[in-house]
Design a protein around this motif. Structure first.
Motif, PDB file in Angstrom:
ATOM      1  N   LEU A 100      -5.481  -0.623 -15.550  1.00 55.83           N
ATOM      2  CA  LEU A 100      -6.228  -1.098 -14.379  1.00 55.83           C
ATOM      3  C   LEU A 100      -6.922   0.058 -13.658  1.00 55.83           C
ATOM      4  N   LEU A 101      -6.340   1.240 -13.726  1.00 57.84           N
ATOM      5  CA  LEU A 101      -6.975   2.422 -13.146  1.00 57.84           C
ATOM      6  C   LEU A 101      -8.285   2.722 -13.874  1.00 57.84           C
ATOM      7  N   GLU A 102      -8.283   2.519 -15.186  1.00 57.06           N
ATOM      8  CA  GLU A 102      -9.487   2.753 -15.990  1.00 57.06           C
ATOM      9  C   GLU A 102     -10.509   1.618 -15.855  1.00 57.06           C
ATOM     10  N   MET A 103     -10.038   0.378 -15.809  1.00 56.45           N
ATOM     11  CA  MET A 103     -10.923  -0.779 -15.910  1.00 56.45           C
ATOM     12  C   MET A 103     -11.313  -1.388 -14.569  1.00 56.45           C
ATOM     13  N   GLY A 104     -10.485  -1.159 -13.550  1.00 54.40           N
ATOM     14  CA  GLY A 104     -10.686  -1.886 -12.309  1.00 54.40           C
ATOM     15  C   GLY A 104     -10.072  -3.270 -12.424  1.00 54.40           C
ATOM     16  N   HIS A 151       6.005  -6.141 -10.311  1.00 51.61           N
ATOM     17  CA  HIS A 151       5.572  -4.994  -9.505  1.00 51.61           C
ATOM     18  C   HIS A 151       4.432  -5.355  -8.554  1.00 51.61           C
ATOM     19  N   THR A 152       4.380  -6.619  -8.145  1.00 52.03           N
ATOM     20  CA  THR A 152       3.381  -7.064  -7.159  1.00 52.03           C
ATOM     21  C   THR A 152       3.869  -6.746  -5.744  1.00 52.03           C
ATOM     22  N   VAL A 153       2.923  -6.355  -4.886  1.00 51.79           N
ATOM     23  CA  VAL A 153       3.282  -6.027  -3.501  1.00 51.79           C
ATOM     24  C   VAL A 153       3.856  -7.253  -2.789  1.00 51.79           C
ATOM     25  N   GLN A 154       4.749  -7.011  -1.850  1.00 51.40           N
ATOM     26  CA  GLN A 154       5.420  -8.102  -1.138  1.00 51.40           C
ATOM     27  C   GLN A 154       4.423  -8.937  -0.327  1.00 51.40           C
ATOM     28  N   GLU A 155       3.319  -8.328   0.125  1.00 53.51           N
ATOM     29  CA  GLU A 155       2.370  -9.023   0.985  1.00 53.51           C
ATOM     30  C   GLU A 155       1.443  -9.965   0.229  1.00 53.51           C
ATOM     31  N   PRO A 170       7.987   0.282  -8.691  1.00 54.75           N
ATOM     32  CA  PRO A 170       7.036   0.415  -7.595  1.00 54.75           C
ATOM     33  C   PRO A 170       6.206  -0.864  -7.421  1.00 54.75           C
ATOM     34  N   LEU A 171       5.856  -1.191  -6.194  1.00 58.61           N
ATOM     35  CA  LEU A 171       5.050  -2.375  -5.892  1.00 58.61           C
ATOM     36  C   LEU A 171       3.607  -1.927  -5.753  1.00 58.61           C
ATOM     37  N   ILE A 172       2.809  -2.150  -6.813  1.00 57.64           N
ATOM     38  CA  ILE A 172       1.470  -1.541  -6.880  1.00 57.64           C
ATOM     39  C   ILE A 172       0.384  -2.523  -7.322  1.00 57.64           C
ATOM     40  N   PHE A 173       0.738  -3.756  -7.692  1.00 55.37           N
ATOM     41  CA  PHE A 173      -0.249  -4.719  -8.182  1.00 55.37           C
ATOM     42  C   PHE A 173      -0.439  -5.870  -7.189  1.00 55.37           C
ATOM     43  N   ASP A 174      -1.584  -6.538  -7.320  1.00 57.89           N
ATOM     44  CA  ASP A 174      -1.815  -7.787  -6.589  1.00 57.89           C
ATOM     45  C   ASP A 174      -2.804  -8.629  -7.385  1.00 57.89           C
ATOM     46  N   LYS A 175      -2.686  -9.942  -7.221  1.00 57.56           N
ATOM     47  CA  LYS A 175      -3.561 -10.872  -7.925  1.00 57.56           C
ATOM     48  C   LYS A 175      -4.627 -11.393  -6.968  1.00 57.56           C
ATOM     49  N   TRP A 210      -6.319  -9.234 -11.808  1.00 54.03           N
ATOM     50  CA  TRP A 210      -5.269  -8.395 -11.239  1.00 54.03           C
ATOM     51  C   TRP A 210      -5.866  -7.063 -10.819  1.00 54.03           C
ATOM     52  N   MET A 211      -5.415  -6.561  -9.700  1.00 54.05           N
ATOM     53  CA  MET A 211      -5.925  -5.299  -9.192  1.00 54.05           C
ATOM     54  C   MET A 211      -4.789  -4.306  -8.988  1.00 54.05           C
ATOM     55  N   LEU A 212      -5.137  -3.039  -9.036  1.00 53.19           N
ATOM     56  CA  LEU A 212      -4.185  -1.959  -8.792  1.00 53.19           C
ATOM     57  C   LEU A 212      -4.445  -1.390  -7.402  1.00 53.19           C
ATOM     58  N   LEU A 213      -3.394  -1.264  -6.602  1.00 54.45           N
ATOM     59  CA  LEU A 213      -3.521  -0.636  -5.292  1.00 54.45           C
ATOM     60  C   LEU A 213      -3.364   0.866  -5.494  1.00 54.45           C
ATOM     61  N   GLU A 214      -4.493   1.530  -5.634  1.00 49.58           N
ATOM     62  CA  GLU A 214      -4.497   2.932  -6.033  1.00 49.58           C
ATOM     63  C   GLU A 214      -3.765   3.820  -5.038  1.00 49.58           C
ATOM     64  N   ALA A 215      -3.870   3.508  -3.763  1.00 47.99           N
ATOM     65  CA  ALA A 215      -3.183   4.321  -2.752  1.00 47.99           C
ATOM     66  C   ALA A 215      -1.667   4.242  -2.943  1.00 47.99           C
TER      67      ALA A 215
END
Length: 579
Positions: free
Chosen positions: A214-218, A254-258, A270-275, A281-286
């Protein structure tokens, strides 16, 4: 093509076979020409239409494909599934419900490869042209490998099942480190970018490769993530039978709680993904930078790979057997998992060191791999190897004449041992003799004896005491009193440069070893070392009065003591080997 939509691929791969359809034809041995197959197909389907292509596929499957040929499995026109080496002639398996025309195949790699420079031909069986082979080499990272020559070379060398045995200090572990480890180690300078990429991916978890994808593709859908190079390579190296399901579960874990689009309850750091609303699916880069910053460095290292001559790539694992070492540590077992921040204990099936090595070797047929097992006789070898004790025989390996696979008890997966895996162990004969080993183990291993070598001490910088004569005299006496398995190795005396060091070796190593050998019988130790090290002490003990006991044995009881190490000088050590 392993069936429609590759439905039989997992079965073919697990069982080490490939099969052909057209079951209505029966056994192909009954047809003496391609024309007879055409006629039979026309008769079965009640048609005068051409059945030439179908007949050709059957004819070539039986008569043209040869042992040693490379087979590429495919799914439709867009995806390659893996490749392997044909290891048998055609045979008909009537016990199968379908695809009964078979050949044995040593499948080398399994995964997903998506060509961008060509479309895969649709025919069930197709011979690849030189141009096509060139593209396949590039796609599979085999540019430096001649498909029809070099892959089988690894298979022609018989695998080693070897045990180095000998008394303590004879250099068994030293031999592993200096003579055997280098045979399975390559410099990173000789590693291609593809090999380095595979090495990196092999050490990553699923969530890590998905994050990098996802870091490579967005933002991407699961189908697109599935085709990313990181995920495709991980699928190739893993045992996952349903890669898409694995991607889905890791994204949700590994989806964020929010997240407002994912309702999955059991999440893991780690919680780093969201739909997103559009199902991407997106990666929360921060979040990734905060929770797993090392992944950015990994991507940079792969994208800008530069070989480091001093860095080594090891194609071996080293482990030490002991009383608690088990089948679950060696092959596979159920292990407890406690997720960070959670109070619940869960369980997962994890591969052991040997199974992991075999999977690496099967995916890298151009290199040899080895497992080194130190102190093999300290473990329960029959229990540790389990059903694999038969599979390690050279002729039972994957791709060998009598290839065998077994279904493992925990994962329920078919498993075999590749031909390019060597199994090398060491054993200390002072703990247990070769004869005491399990008979089944002895039959499957070659044994190389490592004897004490006093001549190694010839160039010792300490010459006030002749260390060669000293070691010879001690071992001659031990062999007479016990046996050769309990001698003392030369390694105890290597590096001695002074009398102080010699005294330390005797006090801390040689004498404790002799005490163990002779069960505290200091009299026999005295026969080995002489009066400068062991002396007889007069009994001075007084027994309690007013008690009667037959104490005739006291007349024969002798007490021996060690002399003080402070009194040991050069002449004391010389007295061991000079009368």
């Amino acid at each position: 093509a392993p069936g429609e939509n590759a439905r039989l691929w997992d079965e073919f791969y697990d069982n080490g076979i490939m099969g052909l359809g057209w079951d209505e034809l029966g056994d192909l041995d009954q047809y003496s020409s391609k024309e007879e197959i055409v006629e039979k197909l026309q008769d079965i389907h009640d048609t005068t239409g051409s059945k030439k292509n179908d007949a050709t596929a059957n004819w070539e499957f039986k008569n043209v494909i040869a042992i040693g040929d490379i087979i590429f499995a495919k799914n439709g026109r867009k995806e390659y599934l893996g490749y392997g080496i044909v290891t048998s002639d055609y045979y008909y398996d009537s016990s199968r419900e379908t695809y009964q025309k078979c050949r044995r195949v040593n499948w080398m790699r399994k995964g997903s490869w998506f060509p961008t420079d060509h479309t895969i031909v649709l025919k069930t069986l197709t011979e690849a042209s030189e141009e096509h082979l060139s593209k396949l080499r590039k796609l599979f990272g085999l540019e430096n490998l001649e498909l029809n020559e070099q892959i089988p070379l690894t298979k022609r060398r018989q695998p080693k099942n070897l045990i180095l045995y000998g008394a303590p200090g004879t250099g068994k572990t030293y031999a592993l480190k200096n003579d055997y480890f280098p045979q399975y180690t390559i410099s990173e300078q000789s590693v291609t970018p593809e090999m380095y990429f595979e090495e990196v991916v092999g050490g990553l978890t699923w969530w890590q490769v998905i994050a990098i994808a996802l870091l490579e593709m967005g933002p991407s859908k699961v189908a697109d993530i599935y085709e990313n190079r990181w995920v495709a390579k991980k699928a190739q190296l893993s045992e996952s039978k349903n890669v898409r399901a694995t991607i889905w579960s890791n994204l949700q874990f590994h989806t964020v709680q929010e997240s407002k689009t994912v309702q999955y309850a059991q999440r893991q750091a780690p919680l780093i993904f969201d739909k997103m609303q559009d199902k991407k699916w997106m990666l929360l880069e921060a979040e990734l930078r905060e929770q797993a910053p090392d992944l950015f460095d990994l991507v940079e290292a792969v994208n800008n790979f530069s070989a480091k001559p001093k860095k080594e790539i090891r194609h071996y694992v080293f482990t030490t057997f002991h009383q608690s070492f088990s089948y679950e540590d060696f092959i596979e077992g159920i292990k407890p998992v406690m997720d960070e921040g959670k109070n619940e204990l869960s369980y997962t099936i994890e591969n052991g060191v040997f199974k992991d090595l075999c999977l690496r070797a099967q995916n890298d047929p151009g290199n040899r791999y080895a497992i080194f097992m130190d102190e093999i006789n300290r473990g329960n070898v029959s229990q540790i190897f389990g059903e694999l004790i038969t599979l390690i025989e050279p002729d039972k390996r994957i791709g060998a004449a009598n290839e065998l696979r077994v279904k493992l008890p925990y994962s329920k997966r078919e498993f075999g041992v590749p031909l390019n895996v060597d199994i090398i162990g060491t054993m200390n004969t002072a703990d247990r003799s070769v004869e005491a080993l399990d008979t089944a183990l002895r039959r499957r291993f070659s044994f190389v004896e490592m004897q004490p070598s006093p001549e190694v001490l010839e160039d010792s910088t300490y010459d006030d005491v002749d260390l060669q004569q000293l070691l010879r005299a001690i071992n001659q006496r031990i062999e007479l009193l016990l046996d050769k398995d309990h001698q003392i190795g030369h390694s105890y005396f290597i590096g001695i440069e002074s009398l102080g060091q010699l005294k330390q070796v005797f006090r801390n190593k040689v004498i404790p070893l002799l005490e163990e050998y002779f069960y505290g019988d200091y009299g026999k130790i005295g026969l080995v070392l002489g009066g400068a090290f062991v002396y007889r002490e007069e009994a001075v003990a007084q027994f309690a009065r007013n008690f009667s006991y037959d104490n005739d044995f006291m007349e024969e009881k002798t007490v021996y003591r060690f002399t003080s190490a402070e009194d040991w000088d050069e002449q004391a050590f010389i007295s061991i080997y000079e009368n």
